[in-house]
Write an enzyme that holds these catalytic residues in place. Sequence first.
Site, PDB file in Angstrom:
ATOM      1  N   CYS A  94       0.863  -1.192   0.000  1.00 19.41           N
ATOM      2  CA  CYS A  94       0.000   0.000   0.000  1.00 19.41           C
ATOM      3  C   CYS A  94       0.895   1.236   0.000  1.00 19.41           C
ATOM      4  O   CYS A  94       2.046   1.171  -0.438  1.00 19.41           O
ATOM      5  CB  CYS A  94      -1.000  -0.029   1.160  1.00 19.41           C
ATOM      6  N   ASN A 152       2.157   1.398   4.444  1.00 14.73           N
ATOM      7  CA  ASN A 152       2.430   0.107   5.117  1.00 14.73           C
ATOM      8  C   ASN A 152       2.092   0.161   6.607  1.00 14.73           C
ATOM      9  O   ASN A 152       2.747  -0.464   7.436  1.00 14.73           O
ATOM     10  CB  ASN A 152       3.885  -0.341   4.894  1.00 14.73           C
ATOM     11  N   ASP A 175      -8.282   3.800   0.975  1.00 12.14           N
ATOM     12  CA  ASP A 175      -7.368   4.156   2.053  1.00 12.14           C
ATOM     13  C   ASP A 175      -8.184   4.582   3.277  1.00 12.14           C
ATOM     14  O   ASP A 175      -8.909   5.582   3.221  1.00 12.14           O
ATOM     15  CB  ASP A 175      -6.493   5.318   1.549  1.00 12.14           C
TER      16      ASP A 175
HETATM   17  P1  4NP Z   1      -1.926   2.763   4.076  1.00 12.00           P
HETATM   18  O1  4NP Z   1      -2.610   4.105   4.650  1.00 12.00           O
HETATM   19  O2  4NP Z   1      -1.327   3.151   2.725  1.00 12.00           O
HETATM   20  O3  4NP Z   1      -3.062   1.827   3.961  1.00 12.00           O
HETATM   21  O4  4NP Z   1      -0.884   2.353   5.088  1.00 12.00           O
HETATM   22  C1  4NP Z   1      -1.939   5.316   4.758  1.00 12.00           C
HETATM   23  C2  4NP Z   1      -1.151   5.564   5.858  1.00 12.00           C
HETATM   24  C3  4NP Z   1      -0.523   6.788   5.984  1.00 12.00           C
HETATM   25  C4  4NP Z   1      -0.656   7.738   4.996  1.00 12.00           C
HETATM   26  C5  4NP Z   1      -1.424   7.478   3.882  1.00 12.00           C
HETATM   27  C6  4NP Z   1      -2.060   6.272   3.757  1.00 12.00           C
HETATM   28  N1  4NP Z   1      -0.007   8.990   5.131  1.00 12.00           N
HETATM   29  O5  4NP Z   1      -0.185   9.850   4.244  1.00 12.00           O
HETATM   30  O6  4NP Z   1       0.735   9.205   6.106  1.00 12.00           O
END
Ligand code: 4NP
Length: 148
Positions: free
Chosen positions: A3, A6, A117
């Site tokens: 993703c 992570n 997300d």
């Molecule tokens: P993930 O979710 O890709 O499912 O782990 C996210 C976690 C953090 C962020 C974006 C998506 N971020 O922008 O910090």
Amino acid sequence: MVCLGNICRSPLAEGILKSKLDPNKYIVASCGTSNYHIGSKPDKRSIDIARKHNIDITEQRAAQFNVNNFKTYDYIYAMDNSNYQNIIKLASNNTEINKVKLILEELYPNQNLDVPDPYYGGEQGFEDVYQMLNKTCDTIVSILEKRH
Ligand code: 4NP
């Protein structure tokens, strides 16, 4: 399982798929295309949803996707189209490109669907992500059992 950060989706995907496969036969891992959370534990909301479904993901630590992953792994599942594109950009040949698949394509072929997300949403978003990943991982297990 890949993703963006992570910490939300791919740690859940890793935990779910691992729980369905023989650890002596398969290596399941996850990472993010970004470097935002390298070394971090999964998001508390992912840990809680996993625990609710009897899966422990507390030992996981976030890592960033790197080109060696193309050699180490046979299947690379991207959680959404944006991550898919970012992984493909790093591939150096068709063998590597062909390892990469949008994860929901296994369950809903040719629909190009993203695992949304859940980072900026509430807990229901994490439960929804769990449910779709759990179903898709069942399909992945049956695909792997047929092929290997
Ligand atoms: P993930 O979710 O890709 O499912 O782990 C996210 C976690 C953090 C962020 C974006 C998506 N971020 O922008 O910090």
